[in-house]
Design a protein around this motif. Structure first.
Motif, PDB file in Angstrom:
ATOM      1  N   MET A  77       5.458 -14.739  19.963  1.00 10.88           N
ATOM      2  CA  MET A  77       5.787 -13.819  18.612  1.00 10.88           C
ATOM      3  C   MET A  77       4.569 -13.621  17.835  1.00 10.88           C
ATOM      4  N   THR A  78       4.035 -12.422  17.718  1.00 11.49           N
ATOM      5  CA  THR A  78       4.871 -11.270  17.997  1.00 11.49           C
ATOM      6  C   THR A  78       3.899 -10.256  18.846  1.00 11.49           C
ATOM      7  N   TYR A  79       2.692 -10.422  18.750  1.00  7.51           N
ATOM      8  CA  TYR A  79       1.773  -9.501  19.505  1.00  7.51           C
ATOM      9  C   TYR A  79       0.731 -10.503  20.480  1.00  7.51           C
ATOM     10  N   ALA A  80       0.728 -10.040  21.645  1.00  9.01           N
ATOM     11  CA  ALA A  80      -0.246 -10.852  22.355  1.00  9.01           C
ATOM     12  C   ALA A  80      -1.321  -9.992  23.173  1.00  9.01           C
ATOM     13  N   GLU A  81      -2.619 -10.414  23.046  1.00  9.53           N
ATOM     14  CA  GLU A  81      -3.575 -10.163  23.964  1.00  9.53           C
ATOM     15  C   GLU A  81      -4.189 -11.065  25.026  1.00  9.53           C
ATOM     16  N   VAL A  82      -3.779 -10.801  26.379  1.00  9.23           N
ATOM     17  CA  VAL A  82      -4.109 -12.060  27.580  1.00  9.23           C
ATOM     18  C   VAL A  82      -5.604 -11.888  28.290  1.00  9.23           C
ATOM     19  N   PHE A  83      -6.010 -12.629  28.248  1.00 10.11           N
ATOM     20  CA  PHE A  83      -7.506 -12.668  28.924  1.00 10.11           C
ATOM     21  C   PHE A  83      -7.376 -13.886  30.009  1.00 10.11           C
TER      22      PHE A  83
END
Length: 233
Positions: A77-83
């Motif tokens: 929740m609510t926006y994700a950036e995955v590295f």
């Protein structure tokens, strides 16, 4: 498929900076599901949980040849950036749907670092925001996280529908290597197999449709009939 849960022992801080992707700051250790901020039962503002936070998890991976590795989040929740290992593998808008990324190329044999930037603000470009809502959405990685070991080609999901006489199944495939293969369908009434069949596909398309003439008892309040279906590749 081999599904490894990676929901325990994440590093967490209630702030974000680009430098955190390389060097995580002072933090607390949390377990997923996790809320970015615990709130009291009363006397709080909905702004209290609306901020950008950071999560990091170090995982050990024993990689196998000819396998693919999928990093799956059940919900953020609510926006994700995955590295993964400091490389952006993807982003996702919306806190109510699962999402996943193929991270095979980013993973190393042995130790790997997963970093997640989580924006929990009420953004107008992400539903249900943009209009008036009368409930709180909270924030954080609030459902489980998995690393899934898959074959080169696998079933991502399926949509099943019936009019009582015809069973239509749309199988959504994640294809990396085009080759002739078979899909096996099994319909069960409890533990009893009602029908089973196989169909071949050359994996030329990512959606395979199967239509089968079958008779089903309809679900009613007096007779809540429930069938299950299994699909193998």
């Amino acid at each position: 498929m081999n599904k490894m849960g990676i929901s325990f022992d994440w590093k967490y801080t209630a702030e974000f900076d680009e430098s955190f992707i390389k060097s995580f700051p002072r933090h607390e250790v949390v377990h997923i599901p996790h809320t970015n901020k615990e709130l009291p039962f009363n006397n709080f503002s909905e702004k209290d949980y609306q901020f950008v936070s950071s999560y990091e998890k170090v995982i050990d991976v024993k990689m196998k040849k000819n396998k693919r590795y999928i990093l799956r989040f059940e919900a953020v929740m609510t926006y994700a950036e995955v590295f993964v290992n400091e490389t952006l593998v993807g982003s996702h808008k919306g806190g109510y749907t699962p999402f996943q990324f193929d991270v095979t190329k980013e993973l190393n044999e042995g130790e790997n670092k997963v970093f997640v930037k989580v924006d929990s603000t009420e953004r107008k470009d992400i539903p249900p925001f943009g209009f008036v809502i009368d409930y709180l959405c909270y924030g954080g990685i609030y459902r489980e996280v998995y690393l899934i070991e898959q074959n080169q080609n696998f079933i991502d999901q399926a949509h099943i529908s019936t009019d009582g006489h015809h069973l239509q199944t749309k199988v959504f495939l994640d294809v990396n290597v085009q080759e002739e293969t078979s899909l096996k369908f099994i319909v069960k009434d409890g533990n009893e197999v009602v029908e089973s069949w196989e169909e071949k596909t050359d994996l030329n398309e990512n959606v395979f449709t199967s239509t089968k003439h079958l008779h089903f008892e309809k679900w009613t309040l007096d007779n809540p009939k429930l069938y299950t279906m299994e699909i193998y590749m």
